[in-house]
Design a protein around this motif. Structure first.
Motif, PDB file in Angstrom:
ATOM      1  N   ALA A 175       1.014  -1.080  -0.156  1.00 25.08           N
ATOM      2  CA  ALA A 175       0.171   0.042  -0.009  1.00 25.08           C
ATOM      3  C   ALA A 175       0.853   1.248   0.019  1.00 25.08           C
ATOM      4  O   ALA A 175       0.679   2.396  -0.505  1.00 25.08           O
ATOM      5  CB  ALA A 175      -1.361   0.012   0.905  1.00 25.08           C
ATOM      6  N   MET A 176       2.395   1.438   0.707  1.00 28.09           N
ATOM      7  CA  MET A 176       2.888   2.595   1.320  1.00 28.09           C
ATOM      8  C   MET A 176       3.669   2.378  -0.343  1.00 28.09           C
ATOM      9  O   MET A 176       3.468   3.596  -0.606  1.00 28.09           O
ATOM     10  CB  MET A 176       3.442   2.184   1.940  1.00 28.09           C
ATOM     11  N   TYR A 177       4.133   1.663  -0.596  1.00 28.67           N
ATOM     12  CA  TYR A 177       4.448   1.321  -2.320  1.00 28.67           C
ATOM     13  C   TYR A 177       3.898   2.140  -3.251  1.00 28.67           C
ATOM     14  O   TYR A 177       4.594   2.610  -4.108  1.00 28.67           O
ATOM     15  CB  TYR A 177       4.836   0.131  -2.503  1.00 28.67           C
ATOM     16  N   GLY A 178       2.609   1.607  -3.373  1.00 28.05           N
ATOM     17  CA  GLY A 178       1.901   2.809  -4.225  1.00 28.05           C
ATOM     18  C   GLY A 178       1.550   3.758  -4.339  1.00 28.05           C
ATOM     19  O   GLY A 178       1.361   4.925  -5.212  1.00 28.05           O
ATOM     20  N   ILE A 179       1.663   4.651  -2.561  1.00 32.71           N
ATOM     21  CA  ILE A 179       1.089   5.908  -2.534  1.00 32.71           C
ATOM     22  C   ILE A 179       2.690   6.375  -3.294  1.00 32.71           C
ATOM     23  O   ILE A 179       2.075   7.994  -3.893  1.00 32.71           O
ATOM     24  CB  ILE A 179       0.953   5.740  -1.295  1.00 32.71           C
ATOM     25  N   ILE A 180       3.452   5.591  -2.857  1.00 30.31           N
ATOM     26  CA  ILE A 180       4.818   7.237  -2.993  1.00 30.31           C
ATOM     27  C   ILE A 180       4.835   6.871  -4.792  1.00 30.31           C
ATOM     28  O   ILE A 180       5.759   7.850  -5.242  1.00 30.31           O
ATOM     29  CB  ILE A 180       5.823   5.672  -2.504  1.00 30.31           C
ATOM     30  N   ALA A 181       4.468   5.810  -5.402  1.00 34.07           N
ATOM     31  CA  ALA A 181       4.235   5.410  -6.528  1.00 34.07           C
ATOM     32  C   ALA A 181       3.458   6.598  -7.221  1.00 34.07           C
ATOM     33  O   ALA A 181       3.759   7.353  -7.834  1.00 34.07           O
ATOM     34  CB  ALA A 181       4.534   4.148  -7.084  1.00 34.07           C
ATOM     35  N   ILE A 182       2.212   6.860  -6.539  1.00 27.65           N
ATOM     36  CA  ILE A 182       1.848   7.260  -6.913  1.00 27.65           C
ATOM     37  C   ILE A 182       1.947   9.257  -6.741  1.00 27.65           C
ATOM     38  O   ILE A 182       1.913  10.156  -7.312  1.00 27.65           O
ATOM     39  CB  ILE A 182      -0.214   7.546  -6.604  1.00 27.65           C
ATOM     40  N   VAL A 183       2.930   9.308  -5.918  1.00 24.81           N
ATOM     41  CA  VAL A 183       3.066  10.836  -5.616  1.00 24.81           C
ATOM     42  C   VAL A 183       4.158  11.420  -6.583  1.00 24.81           C
ATOM     43  O   VAL A 183       4.558  12.181  -7.136  1.00 24.81           O
ATOM     44  CB  VAL A 183       3.749  11.230  -4.375  1.00 24.81           C
ATOM     45  N   ILE A 184       5.243  10.369  -6.641  1.00 26.10           N
ATOM     46  CA  ILE A 184       6.439  11.068  -7.964  1.00 26.10           C
ATOM     47  C   ILE A 184       5.944  10.841  -9.311  1.00 26.10           C
ATOM     48  O   ILE A 184       6.149  11.556  -9.611  1.00 26.10           O
ATOM     49  CB  ILE A 184       6.966   9.402  -7.732  1.00 26.10           C
ATOM     50  N   ALA A 185       4.680  10.323  -9.249  1.00 27.14           N
ATOM     51  CA  ALA A 185       4.203   9.880 -10.799  1.00 27.14           C
ATOM     52  C   ALA A 185       3.544  11.510 -10.893  1.00 27.14           C
ATOM     53  O   ALA A 185       3.455  12.387 -12.283  1.00 27.14           O
ATOM     54  CB  ALA A 185       3.711   9.139 -10.983  1.00 27.14           C
ATOM     55  N   LEU A 186       2.699  12.402  -9.729  1.00 25.55           N
ATOM     56  CA  LEU A 186       2.467  13.604 -10.275  1.00 25.55           C
ATOM     57  C   LEU A 186       3.188  14.841  -9.588  1.00 25.55           C
ATOM     58  O   LEU A 186       3.142  15.448 -10.535  1.00 25.55           O
ATOM     59  CB  LEU A 186       1.527  13.396  -8.798  1.00 25.55           C
ATOM     60  N   VAL A 187       4.017  14.278  -9.181  1.00 25.47           N
ATOM     61  CA  VAL A 187       5.062  15.969  -9.493  1.00 25.47           C
ATOM     62  C   VAL A 187       6.134  15.858 -10.179  1.00 25.47           C
ATOM     63  O   VAL A 187       6.352  16.490 -11.001  1.00 25.47           O
ATOM     64  CB  VAL A 187       6.612  15.159  -7.510  1.00 25.47           C
TER      65      VAL A 187
END
Length: 261
Positions: free
Chosen positions: A237-249
């Protein structure tokens, strides 16, 4: 003998002295036939390290036999489950219409031999030792599928595995240097599965196995890739959140750059 052994390793550019220091000269070649076993074999390396630039690897197996006969080598990856999808047209659109799951199937499978396995080994020997595609446990329970339907699913799974390069249709060649020393090589594709592999070497005479050796081979991710892989599986779950944040940034930064341009 030393000149023959040096040829055994120099073909692949492997440091002869380094290999001997690793496995021990006496463990490979014993002068007295009465004291040695029918077959001895080992690998040039017992670890395949997958890093960022990994594009496949080649594994050298070397060994000796103390009497005439044939040799078969089987490399088998860790068992895993596979799911095969069947596509069909629904209202003019191609989509998955059926699926079948196979359990405990080798993730990698390759053979090397001194001749066609059907000629140098009996069918009973191949079945007992899981040698050949027909003997590695691809059969479906009758409760899932039987007859021609089961055969079609099995053929589809084999096609997928052969296409990936993790199943190799053509047997690798075993080369003899002299009467006793032999060597062979196996190709590992860039997408080779990780885990512990078994490398089994069989010495046969008249279609029957007279001696065998099995040695492990580890294929493992190392470095940053291994840490990311482990984190993704332990903290999904945390890996998915980090991946989404990196993509947005990354998207936002790209937008700023192009807007200024």
């Amino acid at each position: 003998m030393v000149s023959l052994v040096h040829r055994l390793f120099s073909v692949s550019g492997i440091d002869f002295l380094k290999v001997l220091a690793t496995v021990g000269f006496s463990s490979l070649f014993v002068l007295s036939a009465k004291e040695t076993k029918a077959i001895e074999a080992d690998l040039s390396s017992h670890l395949v390290a997958i890093t960022a630039g990994f594009s496949g690897d080649r594994i050298l197996l070397f060994g000796s036999i103390n009497s005439p006969g044939e040799v078969i080598v089987v490399v088998r990856g860790p068992d895993t489950d596979f799911k095969v999808q069947r596509k069909g047209q629904v209202a003019g659109i191609w989509m998955n219409t059926a699926s079948m799951s196979f359990e405990s199937v080798p993730s990698f499978y390759s053979i090397a031999s001194t001749g066609p396995i059907e000629e140098i080994s009996s069918s009973a020997t191949r079945a007992l030792n899981a040698i050949g595609f027909n003997n590695i446990g691809l059969e479906l329970p009758v409760t899932k599928a039987a007859g021609k339907l089961a055969d079609s699913w099995k053929e589809a799974l084999l096609r997928n595995l052969l296409r990936s390069g993790n199943y190799q249709l053509e047997n690798a060649e075993i080369v003899f240097l002299g009467e006793h020393l032999f060597r062979t090589e196996f190709e590992l594709p860039a997408n080779v599965p990780t885990g512990t592999y078994s490398v089994s070497v069989y010495h046969l005479r008249d279609g029957q196995i007279i001696d065998a050796r099995t040695t492990p081979l580890t294929v493992s991710k190392i470095g940053v890739e291994a840490e990311i892989y482990d984190y993704a599986h332990l903290h999904g779950a945390m890996y998915g959140i980090i991946a989404i944040v990196i993509a947005l940034v990354s998207g936002w930064i790209g937008h700023l750059i192009f807007r200024k341009g």
